[in-house]
Motif scaffolding. Structure first.
Motif: not given
Length: 232
Positions: A52-53, A74-77, A111-114, A117-120
């Motif tokens: 789902s990521y 953070k946001g990286v699973q 990663y969770d885009p919420e 972001s990909f930019t980050a």
């Protein structure tokens, strides 16, 4: 003052802080003495949970280091170490590490885009290595350790290109050209199981203590707002 959202200031402290050579022999020993094993996804995330990521792919030197850096964000699973950017099928660590393929050591980032972001993630990528050293990161030399930002679609390509343009415009690297390859993603091969979470599993390995951990700590110092909370 440079634009805060581009997070360019941290690069100044990274220039000239090349990795130390201690422990390089130790990494070579792994190449020569380890037998390939099937990949097993990290214990904290089952394979079905990762579907789902979103995914992103980067190469910036030894994947032991790169995996640990992205896993601290953070946001990286989950982060998987592997090989990409070449043409040979089913490459092994011994082949890639000896420069016998056209692949680079790379990572696959779930990663969770919420949350991030990909930019980050592109900022994390450029902020955690020196993209001006052609085919080299610290003690590791050869095209297998080259800097590569992979894109899956035109939007990702534009994001990477825009960030490189910003770095150049701000003269972050004091006139040194950025040698990072920006190429379309084609295929990623998981590395052997013993490479996954290598830094966590081998904290006393000389390469880890002298190269990987200092590189991770430099990143953490420059990106405190991007780090996961303690215990996560």
């Amino acid at each position: 003052m440079r634009p805060k959202h581009l997070l360019l200031l941290f690069f100044v402290s990274l220039i000239g802080t090349s990795c130390q050579s201690h422990g390089k022999e130790n990494k070579k020993a792994v190449i020569a003495g380890s037998e390939p094993q099937p990949i097993v996804v990290g214990a904290d995330m089952a394979q079905q949970d990762l579907e789902s990521y979103e995914t992103a792919y980067f190469a910036s030197g030894c994947f032991w280091c790169v995996e640990a850096i992205f896993e601290s964000v953070k946001g990286v699973q989950e982060v998987i170490s592997g090989y990409s950017g070449g043409t040979e099928e089913n490459p092994t660590y011994e082949q890639v590490g000896r420069g016998l393929t056209s692949h680079a050591e790379a990572v696959k980032v779930y990663y969770d885009p919420e949350v991030i972001s990909f930019t980050a993630l592109v900022q994390v990528f450029f902020g955690s290595h020196d993209p001006t050293t052609l085919n080299r990161q610290g003690p590791d030399r050869g095209p297998q350790y080259r800097s590569v930002a992979f894109y899956k679609d035109e939007n990702e390509r534009k994001i990477i290109a825009a960030y490189i343009a910003a770095l150049q415009e701000q003269n972050v690297y004091q006139g040194e050209p950025i040698t990072t390859e920006v190429i379309a993603f084609e295929k990623f091969y998981d590395a052997e199981d013993y490479h996954q979470d290598y830094e966590k599993k081998h904290p006393k390995n000389s390469y880890i203590t002298n190269v990987s951990i200092p590189r991770l700590n430099r990143f953490k110092k420059n990106f405190p707002d991007y780090l996961k909370e303690q215990g996560h």
